[in-house]
Design a protein around this motif. Structure first.
Motif, short mmCIF file in Angstrom:
data_model
loop_
_atom_site.label_atom_id
_atom_site.label_comp_id
_atom_site.label_asym_id
_atom_site.label_seq_id
_atom_site.Cartn_x
_atom_site.Cartn_y
_atom_site.Cartn_z
N VAL A 1 4.30 6.56 7.48
CA VAL A 1 4.11 5.58 6.41
C VAL A 1 4.68 4.23 6.81
O VAL A 1 4.07 3.17 6.58
N ARG B 1 2.67 0.66 7.23
CA ARG B 1 3.00 -0.60 6.58
C ARG B 1 3.10 -1.74 7.58
O ARG B 1 2.64 -2.86 7.33
N LEU C 1 -1.80 5.02 3.53
CA LEU C 1 -1.27 4.33 2.36
C LEU C 1 -2.27 4.46 1.22
O LEU C 1 -3.47 4.69 1.46
N ASP D 1 -3.20 -0.38 -1.26
CA ASP D 1 -2.31 -1.01 -0.28
C ASP D 1 -2.96 -1.14 1.10
O ASP D 1 -2.33 -1.64 2.03
#
Length: 206
Positions: free
Chosen positions: A86, A90, A194, A198
């Motif tokens: 994750v 990002r 995500l 997002d």
């Protein structure tokens, strides 16, 4: 003895092997032994034996369909929730022109499901059969490539898998095996890491 199951393999194959008919009969026996008859006896007075057996086979068919879940899909869904993956998602979302290689040492992915099967006679619910399914993957030595918040490819070391199926909280089948994952896997469209809101705009890499 620990078995080896080639990929692709479903949860059904993990628990009962490749013989589809034998798996179906095992589920019928399990439905008969794990409360279906008792539920019908309590809630459906006057139901004939033949009708009861028909219900047991229908319940087994529903559970059998549920067990068609693909093992690779389950473990990939677990990887999508892994903290390191994750975080890489990002960062690559913020920098779309970059990619990251994420190395994961020994880790476990667990997929748990608790569906219910309502038993109805003449449109009236006479009881509910609770199903419990847990599949645990113990993975060693995995490298994953993350680009634009998507898992694009991975290389696996070893993976051992344990599946457990229960009805009314009583174990029906359980099996431990070596899952033969492909040494290298590429996902053409990638696996989103995500939530959709997002995600950065994402193409379809070759």
């Amino acid at each position: 003895m620990t078995d080896t199951v080639p990929h692709p393999a479903s949860v059904r194959e993990l628990l009962f092997g490749e013989d589809v008919e034998a798996a179906a009969e095992s589920l019928v026996d399990a439905a008969r032994e794990h409360e279906v008859a008792a539920i019908l006896e309590r809630g459906a007075q006057g139901l004939t034996d033949n009708a009861g057996r028909t219900v047991e086979r229908e319940v087994a068919s529903v559970v059998n369909g549920f067990l068609s879940l693909d093992l690779l899909d389950l473990v990939a869904a677990g990887w999508a929730k892994h903290g390191a993956m994750v975080e890489a998602a990002r960062r690559t979302r913020a920098a779309p022109d970059t990619e990251e290689v994420v190395a994961l040492a020994t880790h476990q992915v667990t997929s748990t499901h608790r569906p219910c099967v309502d038993l109805r006679v003449d449109g009236v619910r006479v009881g509910t059969l609770e199903i419990g399914l847990t599949v645990a993957f113990d993975v060693e030595g995995m490298l994953a490539v993350v680009r634009q918040a998507h898992l694009m490819s991975l290389r696996c070391g070893t993976c051992t898998t344990t599946g457990t199926l229960a009805m009314q909280e009583r174990v029906v089948a359980s099996r431990h095996c070596n899952l033969d994952l492909p040494g290298a896997m590429r996902f053409r469209s990638g696996i989103a890491l995500l939530p959709a809101r997002d995600q950065a705009p994402h193409g379809d890499p070759a």
